[in-house]
Every structure is written in structure tokens, then in C-alpha cells.
Design a protein around this motif. Structure first.
Motif, PDB file in Angstrom:
ATOM      1  N   GLY A  51       1.862 -34.839  16.510  1.00 34.28           N
ATOM      2  CA  GLY A  51       3.382 -34.253  16.522  1.00 34.28           C
ATOM      3  C   GLY A  51       4.045 -35.052  17.710  1.00 34.28           C
ATOM      4  N   GLU A  52       3.441 -36.218  18.277  1.00 31.07           N
ATOM      5  CA  GLU A  52       4.025 -36.807  19.562  1.00 31.07           C
ATOM      6  C   GLU A  52       4.846 -38.139  19.027  1.00 31.07           C
ATOM      7  N   GLY A  53       5.729 -38.341  19.746  1.00 32.87           N
ATOM      8  CA  GLY A  53       6.252 -39.729  19.591  1.00 32.87           C
ATOM      9  C   GLY A  53       7.341 -39.794  18.526  1.00 32.87           C
ATOM     10  N   SER A  54       7.702 -40.873  17.950  1.00 32.68           N
ATOM     11  CA  SER A  54       8.823 -40.887  16.792  1.00 32.68           C
ATOM     12  C   SER A  54       7.942 -40.929  15.731  1.00 32.68           C
ATOM     13  N   LEU A 115      20.914 -44.100   3.981  1.00 36.83           N
ATOM     14  CA  LEU A 115      20.070 -44.076   4.686  1.00 36.83           C
ATOM     15  C   LEU A 115      20.426 -43.666   6.043  1.00 36.83           C
ATOM     16  N   ILE A 116      21.688 -43.880   6.560  1.00 38.34           N
ATOM     17  CA  ILE A 116      22.019 -43.388   7.631  1.00 38.34           C
ATOM     18  C   ILE A 116      22.321 -42.086   7.755  1.00 38.34           C
ATOM     19  N   LEU A 117      22.697 -41.138   6.617  1.00 38.56           N
ATOM     20  CA  LEU A 117      22.742 -39.814   6.507  1.00 38.56           C
ATOM     21  C   LEU A 117      21.313 -39.271   6.864  1.00 38.56           C
ATOM     22  N   LEU A 118      20.582 -39.883   5.846  1.00 41.61           N
ATOM     23  CA  LEU A 118      19.077 -39.475   6.310  1.00 41.61           C
ATOM     24  C   LEU A 118      18.234 -39.511   7.570  1.00 41.61           C
ATOM     25  N   GLN A 122      17.257 -36.530  10.246  1.00 43.52           N
ATOM     26  CA  GLN A 122      15.544 -36.615  10.468  1.00 43.52           C
ATOM     27  C   GLN A 122      15.126 -35.615  11.494  1.00 43.52           C
ATOM     28  N   GLU A 123      16.024 -35.566  12.905  1.00 40.02           N
ATOM     29  CA  GLU A 123      15.372 -34.596  13.610  1.00 40.02           C
ATOM     30  C   GLU A 123      15.377 -33.123  13.115  1.00 40.02           C
ATOM     31  N   GLY A 124      16.110 -32.554  12.287  1.00 43.66           N
ATOM     32  CA  GLY A 124      16.115 -31.323  11.693  1.00 43.66           C
ATOM     33  C   GLY A 124      14.948 -31.322  10.828  1.00 43.66           C
ATOM     34  N   MET A 125      14.921 -32.132   9.906  1.00 41.44           N
ATOM     35  CA  MET A 125      13.751 -32.112   9.150  1.00 41.44           C
ATOM     36  C   MET A 125      12.068 -32.370   9.865  1.00 41.44           C
ATOM     37  N   LEU A 126      12.190 -32.699  10.921  1.00 37.09           N
ATOM     38  CA  LEU A 126      11.013 -33.146  11.639  1.00 37.09           C
ATOM     39  C   LEU A 126      10.702 -31.503  12.399  1.00 37.09           C
ATOM     40  N   LYS A 127      11.803 -30.901  12.698  1.00 37.16           N
ATOM     41  CA  LYS A 127      11.421 -29.754  13.346  1.00 37.16           C
ATOM     42  C   LYS A 127      10.881 -28.741  12.326  1.00 37.16           C
ATOM     43  N   VAL A 128      11.371 -28.598  10.957  1.00 34.95           N
ATOM     44  CA  VAL A 128      11.000 -27.787   9.910  1.00 34.95           C
ATOM     45  C   VAL A 128       9.569 -28.281   9.591  1.00 34.95           C
TER      46      VAL A 128
END
Length: 137
Positions: A51-54, A115-118, A122-128
């Protein structure tokens, strides 16, 4: 991507994915993680495991890097069609080709915008995902 399409892409039972998402199983198996990394080769293994990094490996082209290339490509294509029309002013094929390329460029721009919208989401999806997989946020 939903859990069903994700499980299909990995050739595993959708139940396996739902068990991880719902917390019925604490951790995915090593084989599943390996399968995910093989299937999605641009996915950062450190992000997936720790869960670390990009989320993505650094060699992925970002939306900011796509835009200048796309604009330059469009300008070059326009230049070529102007030249072709000057050389062959009565050519129906040049007109058809220009219409086809214009359509393809519009489709490409639409895909780029998606793609830009996704990327922006991304950050919100990562948190979920981190919460669902019980990773440290």
C-alpha cells in the motif's frame, strides 16, 4: 472495472474477489497477487502488497505528457492533408481519408478525456480500495 470483470481478467472465481472485498478473507493469496501483477504489468507491486508508493509504475505516460504529443500529431496530420489536397485537388480518396482520420482523432480525443477523468478519480478509488482491502491508509 467491477469485481466480476476483474475476476474474469484474472481467470479466478468472482467469489475469491468478493471474499477479499467483503473482508471474509483477510489477505489475498501469493498466487493471486502474482496473477494480478502478471495480468496488470504496469501495476506497482509495492503498492499492491504494502500500500506504499504510487499505484502505477513510473514508466506510464501521464495525461499531461499525452496532450503535447496529441496536439503535435494533429497539426502534422493537418499539414499532410493540406499538401495532399494541393497535389491531388480532385481526389475523392484524399477527402475520404481526411474524414476517416478526423473521425479517428475525435475518438482518440474522447478516449484521452476519459483517461484523464479516470486519472483524476484515482486517489479516491485508491482510498476506497485500501479501506476495502484493509491496507494502511
Amino acid at each position: 472495472m467491477n469485481p466480476t470483470s476483474f475476476s474474469d481478467s484474472l481467470d479466478v472465481s468472482v467469489t475469491v474477489i468478493f471474499n477479499i472485498i467483503k473482508g471474509r478473507r483477510s489477505k489475498p493469496s501469493f498466487d493471486l497477487i502474482l496473477n494480478i501483477l502478471k495480468t496488470y504489468d504496469k501495476l506497482n507491486a509495492e503498492w499492491l502488497i504494502k500500500g506504499e508508493g504510487s499505484m502505477w509504475n513510473d514508466d506510464i505516460v501521464t495525461s499531461a505528457e499525452i496532450a503535447p504529443t496529441h496536439v503535435n500529431l494533429q497539426a502534422r496530420i493537418r499539414e499532410l492533408f493540406v499538401k495532399m489536397r494541393l497535389e491531388q485537388p480532385d481526389s475523392h480518396e484524399v477527402f475520404e481519408l481526411e474524414e476517416l482520420v478526423s473521425y479517428m482523432m475525435e475518438e482518440t480525443a474522447e478516449q484521452k478525456n476519459k483517461l484523464i477523468l479516470l486519472h483524476e478519480r484515482q486517489e479516491g478509488m485508491l482510498k476506497v480500495l485500501k479501506q476495502k482491502l484493509k491496507l494502511k491508509v
